[in-house]
Scaffold this active site. Sequence first.
Site, mmCIF file in Angstrom:
data_model
loop_
_atom_site.group_PDB
_atom_site.id
_atom_site.type_symbol
_atom_site.label_atom_id
_atom_site.label_comp_id
_atom_site.label_asym_id
_atom_site.label_seq_id
_atom_site.Cartn_x
_atom_site.Cartn_y
_atom_site.Cartn_z
ATOM 1 N N GLN A 35 0.835 -1.209 0.000
ATOM 2 C CA GLN A 35 0.000 0.000 0.000
ATOM 3 C C GLN A 35 0.871 1.261 0.000
ATOM 4 O O GLN A 35 2.073 1.200 0.269
ATOM 5 C CB GLN A 35 -0.916 -0.009 1.233
ATOM 6 N N ASP A 110 0.126 -7.794 11.534
ATOM 7 C CA ASP A 110 -0.111 -6.836 10.441
ATOM 8 C C ASP A 110 0.701 -7.268 9.227
ATOM 9 O O ASP A 110 1.861 -7.650 9.350
ATOM 10 C CB ASP A 110 0.258 -5.407 10.852
ATOM 11 N N GLY A 142 -2.814 -11.625 7.951
ATOM 12 C CA GLY A 142 -3.718 -12.081 9.012
ATOM 13 C C GLY A 142 -4.630 -13.215 8.561
ATOM 14 O O GLY A 142 -5.051 -14.045 9.367
ATOM 15 N N ASP A 160 -8.570 -4.943 13.228
ATOM 16 C CA ASP A 160 -8.335 -3.497 13.126
ATOM 17 C C ASP A 160 -7.685 -3.264 11.768
ATOM 18 O O ASP A 160 -6.481 -3.048 11.673
ATOM 19 C CB ASP A 160 -7.414 -3.083 14.291
ATOM 20 N N SER A 161 -8.496 -3.354 10.738
ATOM 21 C CA SER A 161 -7.941 -3.402 9.382
ATOM 22 C C SER A 161 -8.260 -2.142 8.597
ATOM 23 O O SER A 161 -9.051 -1.304 9.019
ATOM 24 C CB SER A 161 -8.539 -4.598 8.639
ATOM 25 N N PRO A 167 -5.395 -5.556 0.421
ATOM 26 C CA PRO A 167 -5.016 -6.693 1.276
ATOM 27 C C PRO A 167 -6.050 -7.031 2.347
ATOM 28 O O PRO A 167 -6.060 -8.132 2.880
ATOM 29 C CB PRO A 167 -3.693 -6.239 1.922
HETATM 30 N N1 SAM Z 1 -7.956 2.506 12.185
HETATM 31 C C1 SAM Z 1 -7.823 2.235 10.840
HETATM 32 C C2 SAM Z 1 -9.056 2.392 9.988
HETATM 33 O O1 SAM Z 1 -10.138 1.899 10.320
HETATM 34 O O2 SAM Z 1 -8.932 3.050 8.965
HETATM 35 C C3 SAM Z 1 -7.071 0.985 10.612
HETATM 36 C C4 SAM Z 1 -5.650 1.264 10.958
HETATM 37 S S1 SAM Z 1 -4.489 0.006 10.812
HETATM 38 C C5 SAM Z 1 -3.155 1.038 10.301
HETATM 39 C C6 SAM Z 1 -4.939 -0.969 9.420
HETATM 40 C C7 SAM Z 1 -3.877 -2.028 9.110
HETATM 41 O O3 SAM Z 1 -4.471 -3.169 8.482
HETATM 42 C C8 SAM Z 1 -2.762 -1.560 8.167
HETATM 43 O O4 SAM Z 1 -1.591 -1.405 8.908
HETATM 44 C C9 SAM Z 1 -2.663 -2.701 7.130
HETATM 45 O O5 SAM Z 1 -1.325 -3.030 6.820
HETATM 46 C C10 SAM Z 1 -3.383 -3.824 7.855
HETATM 47 N N2 SAM Z 1 -3.881 -4.904 6.994
HETATM 48 C C11 SAM Z 1 -4.609 -4.798 5.859
HETATM 49 N N3 SAM Z 1 -4.850 -6.033 5.366
HETATM 50 C C12 SAM Z 1 -4.275 -6.933 6.208
HETATM 51 C C13 SAM Z 1 -4.182 -8.350 6.227
HETATM 52 N N4 SAM Z 1 -4.716 -9.118 5.264
HETATM 53 N N5 SAM Z 1 -3.518 -8.934 7.272
HETATM 54 C C14 SAM Z 1 -2.961 -8.177 8.251
HETATM 55 N N6 SAM Z 1 -3.002 -6.832 8.265
HETATM 56 C C15 SAM Z 1 -3.658 -6.223 7.259
#
Ligand code: SAM
EC number: 2.5.1.16
Length: 285
Positions: A35, A110, A142, A160-161, A167
Amino acid sequence: MCDAQDWFTESYPDNGSALSLKIRAKLHEEQTPFQRIEIYDTESFGKLMVIDGCTMVSDRDNFLYHEMMTHPVLYTHPAPKTVWIIGGGDCGSLREVLKHSEVEKAVQIDIDERVTRLAERYFPELCEANGDPRAELLFIDGIQWVKDAPDGCVDVIIVDSTDPVGPAEGLFNEAFFRQCHRCLRTDGILVQQSESPLFHLPLIASMHRIMRQAGFAQTRTLFFPQFIYPSGWWSATMAGKGDLNRFRADAAEAKLFPTRYYNADIHRAAFAVPEFFGDALRELV
Ligand code: SAM
């Protein structure tokens, strides 16, 4: 009037609206294998992290999201000892989870290590519990983590994605919820950020439907304000193997750690169901 270059704007074309934050400077930008991450210094919201053009975290209002993604589920589960956070790379949810002394192990999974490395640099207060001996930080997908995990090994899964594209798309389907259901112990609870009740109602309704199809006995959505997310109003949806109406109010009222938004009254209020939302769930689920 201000020059458009002084503003970060995220627009929501499907809803004919946008959010703008006045910026002082762009501090960082990079494309990771997963990303595009940008960090801004804003005039009134402190530092801001943006992923693929979508706001993720600001200094000023992240406490709302991180507290509501963690404390309601941890005070609903009867004895949360093992917690997984899928996503959550900014580490704010991990910090809140580790405020609970009964949590013995918290694993953050993550896909993108760069999110955490940039959070360590630009949001150090969110990362202040990363050195806790109960914390483990993994940088893998994940979806794969949950697939590979043994049956009945975790009490609470917090998803918390990012939004359900790229992804994170596979974190919102029935196959993923089935795997979570399998990994959770008897009283296990899954909670997932579920977007805006005003803008994304069909998505929330479909989450309820497929969580139940995946085997969960109960589902409930909780609501909270979040200025930097689309519509300024956000939600998280819980799916329980058992009863989700078991709020440990005495424990929440006696909590020894500080919060800025969450308390026992907020917990009760967050689950109140607005009329339009209840009607939509009855119609769509
Ligand atoms: N609070 C935020 C929102 O709702 O917009 C989410 C914040 S957190 C930074 C989201 C995280 O999800 C990112 O760091 C991203 O890398 C992670 N992510 C996305 N897809 C994922 C997956 N398949 N497995 C693990 N982490 C994932």
